[in-house]
Design an enzyme around this catalytic site. Structure first.
Site, PDB file in Angstrom:
ATOM      1  N   GLU A  99       5.747  -0.436  -0.111  1.00 23.71           N
ATOM      2  CA  GLU A  99       5.668  -1.073  -1.420  1.00 23.71           C
ATOM      3  C   GLU A  99       6.517  -0.291  -2.428  1.00 23.71           C
ATOM      4  O   GLU A  99       6.369   0.915  -2.577  1.00 23.71           O
ATOM      5  CB  GLU A  99       4.218  -1.136  -1.903  1.00 23.71           C
ATOM      6  CG  GLU A  99       3.274  -1.895  -0.978  1.00 23.71           C
ATOM      7  CD  GLU A  99       3.537  -3.396  -0.973  1.00 23.71           C
ATOM      8  OE1 GLU A  99       4.286  -3.876  -1.849  1.00 23.71           O
ATOM      9  OE2 GLU A  99       2.975  -4.085  -0.104  1.00 23.71           O
ATOM     10  N   CYS A 163      -5.523  -2.389  -3.912  1.00 22.71           N
ATOM     11  CA  CYS A 163      -4.353  -1.668  -3.402  1.00 22.71           C
ATOM     12  C   CYS A 163      -3.329  -1.467  -4.515  1.00 22.71           C
ATOM     13  O   CYS A 163      -2.861  -0.363  -4.775  1.00 22.71           O
ATOM     14  CB  CYS A 163      -3.722  -2.431  -2.239  1.00 22.71           C
ATOM     15  SG  CYS A 163      -4.697  -2.388  -0.733  1.00 22.71           S
ATOM     16  N   HIS A 182       1.489  -0.564   3.478  1.00 21.59           N
ATOM     17  CA  HIS A 182       0.580  -1.534   4.071  1.00 21.59           C
ATOM     18  C   HIS A 182       0.833  -1.607   5.577  1.00 21.59           C
ATOM     19  O   HIS A 182       1.989  -1.659   6.011  1.00 21.59           O
ATOM     20  CB  HIS A 182       0.782  -2.925   3.463  1.00 21.59           C
ATOM     21  CG  HIS A 182      -0.082  -3.197   2.289  1.00 21.59           C
ATOM     22  ND1 HIS A 182       0.398  -3.584   1.054  1.00 21.59           N
ATOM     23  CD2 HIS A 182      -1.440  -3.153   2.154  1.00 21.59           C
ATOM     24  CE1 HIS A 182      -0.608  -3.756   0.219  1.00 21.59           C
ATOM     25  NE2 HIS A 182      -1.738  -3.501   0.861  1.00 21.59           N
TER      26      HIS A 182
END
Length: 223
Positions: A99, A163, A182
């Site tokens: 991410e 998250c 993830h």
């Protein structure tokens, strides 16, 4: 002169959403996933360890907004780490996903305590989005070039739940010295061992990329 030891903190968590985010805290199976893939992957990482001179600290984080707001700053204060990596499992993922950024607003889902911030944001008055200082594209290329049997991809949306909330909180606290990874559910398609090796390679390359960036900054300052 011996180099000072550095700390890397890895937190494990996730989020329960009807769209398929799963939950990671250590209080048992939860949501649609009978096995907590991110926790098991991080346990594999602990077995493998990281390079010499790096201390690895692992924590589980409850799916609770208020706990995240207390715990993340406390971990940074306790360890003064070079890097904090957050790991969560996404039921929608089929690759290991890096991410790039965390988002401040749009948090409407209730946590495990049936709580949601009234402001629906992480930090009131904070920037809308914070990017990690880590060049995730470079990390992705480096890890992919290692020939591991795990696909690694990039994302700019960690999901607007715990998250994403955790990631933004950590990025805000650390001025960008954080990462979020993830992982897919176990067996879809990767084993715990594959995910553990992938996490090890990813964190090692994150450290390499950070050190290279810091060397360039130091060189520029010297001149």
């Amino acid at each position: 002169m011996e180099k000072p030891r550095r700390a890397v903190v890895v937190t494990v968590r996730a989020a329960l959403l009807t769209v398929g985010f799963s939950s990671v805290p250590g209080f048992g199976p939860f949501g649609e996933h009978a096995v907590n893939a991110s926790w098991i992957a991080v346990q594999e990482l602990e077995k493998l360890g990281l390079r010499d001179g790096v201390d690895l600290h692992v924590y589980e984080v409850p799916v609770e907004y208020q706990t995240v707001q207390r715990l993340i700053p406390a971990l940074w204060k306790k360890h003064s780490p070079q890097l904090v990596v957050h790991v969560g499992v996404s039921g929608m993922a089929t690759t290991v996903t890096l991410e790039k950024c965390g988002h401040n607003v749009g948090y409407k889902g209730l946590d495990n305590c049936r709580f949601c911030p009234g402001s629906q944001c992480c930090v009131e008055g904070g920037p809308e989005c914070i990017d990690s200082i880590i060049d995730m594209d470079a990390v992705c290329r480096r890890v992919s070039a290692l020939g591991l049997d795990v696909a690694v991809t990039i994302s700019k949306d960690a999901g607007r739940y715990l998250c994403d909330f955790t990631y933004y909180t950590s990025l805000y606290q650390s001025c960008g010295r954080s990462a979020f990874v993830h992982v897919p559910p176990l067996g879809k398609p990767y084993s715990a061992e594959q995910l553990g090796r992938a996490l090890q390679a990813i964190i090692e390359e994150m450290l390499n990329v950070m050190e290279h960036s810091e060397d360039k900054i130091n060189c520029q300052h010297e001149h």
